[in-house]
Scaffold this motif. Structure first.
Motif, PDB file in Angstrom:
ATOM      1  N   ILE A  13       1.101  -1.222  -0.105  1.00 28.55           N
ATOM      2  CA  ILE A  13      -0.106  -0.110  -0.057  1.00 28.55           C
ATOM      3  C   ILE A  13       0.580   1.448  -0.076  1.00 28.55           C
ATOM      4  CG2 ILE A  13      -2.006   1.563   0.986  1.00 28.55           C
ATOM      5  CD1 ILE A  13      -3.055  -1.496   2.717  1.00 28.55           C
ATOM      6  N   ILE A  14       0.638   2.108  -0.863  1.00 25.84           N
ATOM      7  CA  ILE A  14       1.405   3.677  -0.953  1.00 25.84           C
ATOM      8  C   ILE A  14      -0.004   3.811  -0.684  1.00 25.84           C
ATOM      9  CG2 ILE A  14       2.145   5.239  -2.490  1.00 25.84           C
ATOM     10  CD1 ILE A  14       3.494   2.622  -3.696  1.00 25.84           C
ATOM     11  N   GLN A  15       0.204   5.392   0.300  1.00 29.68           N
ATOM     12  CA  GLN A  15      -0.949   6.823   0.370  1.00 29.68           C
ATOM     13  C   GLN A  15      -0.439   7.691  -0.570  1.00 29.68           C
ATOM     14  OE1 GLN A  15       1.411   8.884   2.987  1.00 29.68           O
ATOM     15  NE2 GLN A  15       0.068  10.726   2.282  1.00 29.68           N
ATOM     16  N   ALA A  16      -1.337   8.072  -1.619  1.00 29.12           N
ATOM     17  CA  ALA A  16      -0.664   9.178  -2.514  1.00 29.12           C
ATOM     18  C   ALA A  16       0.154  10.413  -1.564  1.00 29.12           C
ATOM     19  CB  ALA A  16      -1.449   9.491  -3.398  1.00 29.12           C
ATOM     20  N   PRO A  17       0.708  11.220  -3.045  1.00 29.31           N
ATOM     21  CA  PRO A  17       1.310  11.900  -2.192  1.00 29.31           C
ATOM     22  C   PRO A  17       0.420  13.420  -1.658  1.00 29.31           C
ATOM     23  CG  PRO A  17       2.381  11.232  -4.003  1.00 29.31           C
ATOM     24  CD  PRO A  17       1.160  10.502  -4.199  1.00 29.31           C
ATOM     25  N   VAL A  21      -2.100  18.326   1.297  1.00 22.91           N
ATOM     26  CA  VAL A  21      -3.545  17.162   2.488  1.00 22.91           C
ATOM     27  C   VAL A  21      -2.634  15.836   2.903  1.00 22.91           C
ATOM     28  CG1 VAL A  21      -5.680  15.746   2.458  1.00 22.91           C
ATOM     29  CG2 VAL A  21      -4.988  17.533   0.441  1.00 22.91           C
ATOM     30  N   SER A  22      -1.676  16.117   2.240  1.00 22.78           N
ATOM     31  CA  SER A  22      -0.690  15.400   3.137  1.00 22.78           C
ATOM     32  C   SER A  22       0.691  15.765   3.254  1.00 22.78           C
ATOM     33  CB  SER A  22      -0.033  13.900   1.933  1.00 22.78           C
ATOM     34  OG  SER A  22       1.124  14.473   1.296  1.00 22.78           O
ATOM     35  N   THR A  23       0.215  15.626   5.164  1.00 21.22           N
ATOM     36  CA  THR A  23       1.313  15.573   6.087  1.00 21.22           C
ATOM     37  C   THR A  23       2.580  14.993   6.434  1.00 21.22           C
ATOM     38  OG1 THR A  23      -0.094  15.434   7.821  1.00 21.22           O
ATOM     39  CG2 THR A  23      -0.513  17.013   6.922  1.00 21.22           C
ATOM     40  N   PRO A  24       3.501  15.482   7.277  1.00 22.00           N
ATOM     41  CA  PRO A  24       4.311  14.448   7.622  1.00 22.00           C
ATOM     42  C   PRO A  24       4.019  13.102   8.857  1.00 22.00           C
ATOM     43  CG  PRO A  24       5.749  16.424   7.470  1.00 22.00           C
ATOM     44  CD  PRO A  24       4.276  16.924   7.276  1.00 22.00           C
ATOM     45  N   ALA A  33       3.031   2.041  10.150  1.00 23.51           N
ATOM     46  CA  ALA A  33       2.209   0.813   9.721  1.00 23.51           C
ATOM     47  C   ALA A  33       2.868   0.021   8.403  1.00 23.51           C
ATOM     48  CB  ALA A  33       1.278   1.183   9.668  1.00 23.51           C
ATOM     49  N   GLY A  34       3.875   0.010   7.950  1.00 23.00           N
ATOM     50  CA  GLY A  34       4.488  -0.575   6.688  1.00 23.00           C
ATOM     51  C   GLY A  34       4.100  -0.406   5.576  1.00 23.00           C
ATOM     52  N   GLY A  35       3.030   0.623   5.554  1.00 28.18           N
ATOM     53  CA  GLY A  35       3.354   0.709   3.659  1.00 28.18           C
ATOM     54  C   GLY A  35       4.267   2.129   3.516  1.00 28.18           C
ATOM     55  N   LEU A  36       3.541   2.600   2.539  1.00 27.74           N
ATOM     56  CA  LEU A  36       4.449   4.027   1.712  1.00 27.74           C
ATOM     57  C   LEU A  36       4.277   4.639   1.942  1.00 27.74           C
ATOM     58  CD1 LEU A  36       7.942   4.359   1.056  1.00 27.74           C
ATOM     59  CD2 LEU A  36       6.580   4.321  -1.807  1.00 27.74           C
ATOM     60  N   GLY A  37       4.658   5.328   3.011  1.00 24.39           N
ATOM     61  CA  GLY A  37       3.663   6.929   3.104  1.00 24.39           C
ATOM     62  C   GLY A  37       4.749   8.239   1.955  1.00 24.39           C
ATOM     63  N   SER A  38       3.744   8.956   2.028  1.00 19.82           N
ATOM     64  CA  SER A  38       4.236   9.939   0.728  1.00 19.82           C
ATOM     65  C   SER A  38       4.515  11.572   0.904  1.00 19.82           C
ATOM     66  CB  SER A  38       3.352   9.504  -0.541  1.00 19.82           C
ATOM     67  OG  SER A  38       4.370   8.573  -1.339  1.00 19.82           O
ATOM     68  N   ILE A  39       4.867  12.444   1.110  1.00 18.43           N
ATOM     69  CA  ILE A  39       4.452  13.653   1.105  1.00 18.43           C
ATOM     70  C   ILE A  39       4.868  13.983  -0.370  1.00 18.43           C
ATOM     71  CG2 ILE A  39       4.986  14.343   3.608  1.00 18.43           C
ATOM     72  CD1 ILE A  39       7.942  15.449   2.572  1.00 18.43           C
ATOM     73  N   MET A  52       9.914  19.885   5.755  1.00 16.99           N
ATOM     74  CA  MET A  52       9.122  18.159   5.675  1.00 16.99           C
ATOM     75  C   MET A  52       9.314  17.436   5.703  1.00 16.99           C
ATOM     76  SD  MET A  52       6.278  19.807   2.576  1.00 16.99           S
ATOM     77  CE  MET A  52       4.877  18.090   2.803  1.00 16.99           C
ATOM     78  N   ILE A  53      10.660  16.888   4.987  1.00 12.68           N
ATOM     79  CA  ILE A  53      11.728  15.995   5.510  1.00 12.68           C
ATOM     80  C   ILE A  53      11.781  15.903   6.372  1.00 12.68           C
ATOM     81  CG2 ILE A  53      14.075  14.626   4.259  1.00 12.68           C
ATOM     82  CD1 ILE A  53      13.232  16.045   1.319  1.00 12.68           C
TER      83      ILE A  53
END
Length: 348
Positions: A13-17, A21-24, A33-39, A52-53
């Protein structure tokens, strides 16, 4: 080694950037949680991206994705801009405001941003992804030397083939159902409007690259369907808008929780590029006969000004409430809980 193993992901699962809306905090929760978070850093400069990084790294030691806009520089057309502002003038007037006297290029493309390139080469985020196009060979080579895995959005086989030739590691197959800005390389060119199912299967069989399915996927069964089509993972954006870690404002959340979520539209009127959002007063106005808008992101400067004027008078029907066609399936909960639930649904 598969892409998931290379990144240490335990769920596909990848969370779209989702720039804006997305935040660190959201990205860290997904990665932990094991997925790929994105900013998404396309709407900020190198200093903003650094902040942000660094904030994200303080909250996770797992892989994450930094997304960039690679749009062509807009053509500045004074006559077109003046015509657009004149067309918008009645919309501003109803909120006792006036349109800006001039419009700016509010977002700098990564294609022209040396400071952002230097920052990314220094920070070396585990994943860097591109939307709207591909950087040149020099930029890609520098990021590869830094050890970054490179992803690119593709809405067609031709775009996927260009990404493969450029040395991209994996493709995000963005179907027509997807919320937010459409990733087409040529926004004024032909668009076959391929849905997620058809596009994913086409790119799996023909692109020669790992494929990440995106667009309209909101639950574990959708993720499993994408994997059955041959995708290595699924990218979900709208599913995470209602998480408390996102920066969606209260009006956006109310709209997502209402019958408004059942109606999305692909529009250019807000930003100057095609993007899918919840239908609202601005998109309804834009669906009629209106003047030719300036190029992205110049037109977005006007859209943001109009939204600010409307919100100052208590009207929330002019905002960029980006959402995909699966929006009615949204479930508000912490991001880590959502990842757990999605994974359980996928396996059931």
């Amino acid at each position: 080694m598969t892409l998931l193993h290379r990144l240490g992901l335990t769920v596909p699962i990848i969370q779209a950037p989702m720039a804006g809306v997305s935040t660190p905090e959201l990205a860290a929760a997904v990665s932990n949680a094991g997925g790929l978070g994105s900013i998404g850093v396309g709407a900020t400069d190198a200093d903003g991206a650094r902040g942000m990084i660094e904030a994200l790294r303080r909250q996770t030691d797992r892989a994450f994705n930094v997304n960039l806009f690679v749009h062509k520089a807009p053509l500045e057309d004074a006559a077109r801009t003046a015509s657009w502002l004149a067309a918008l003038e009645p919309q501003f007037r109803q909120f006792e405001a006036s349109p800006p006297t001039e419009l700016r290029t509010i977002y700098k493309s990564f294609a022209d941003d040396e400071d952002m390139l230097d920052l990314l080469a220094e920070q070396a985020p585990p994943v860097v992804s591109f939307h709207f196009g591909l950087p040149d060979e020099r930029r890609l080579s520098r990021l590869k030397r830094a050890g970054c895995v490179l992803l690119s959005t593709a809405t067609s086989l031709a775009e996927a083939e260009a990404a493969k030739l450029a040395g991209i590691d994996a493709i995000v197959a963005q179907g027509w159902e997807a919320g937010g800005h459409r990733g087409v390389f040529e926004p004024n060119g032909p668009d076959d409007q391929l849905g997620t199912l058809a596009l994913t299967r086409l790119l799996v069989t023909r692109s020669g690259l790992p494929v990440i399915a995106a667009g309209g996927i909101m639950d574990g069964r959708g993720i499993r369907a994408a994997l059955d089509l041959g995708a290595v993972a699924a990218q979900l954006g709208t599913a995470f808008v209602m998480c408390p870690e996102s920066s969606a404002d209260e009006a956006y959340r109310r709209a997502m929780a209402s019958a408004a979520a059942e109606h999305t539209v692909m529009t250019r009127v807000i930003s100057g590029r095609p993007a899918r959002c919840l239908s609202n007063r601005f998109t309804a106005w834009g669906s009629g006969a209106v003047a030719a808008h300036p190029d992205y992101p110049i037109a977005y400067d006007a859209g943001k000004a109009l939204n600010a004027a409307a919100k100052a008078k208590g009207e929330n029907g002019f905002g960029a409430q980006w959402a995909g066609q699966g929006a009615p399936l949204s479930r508000p909960m912490p991001a880590s809980d959502l990842i757990t639930l999605l994974h359980q649904e996928m396996l059931s």
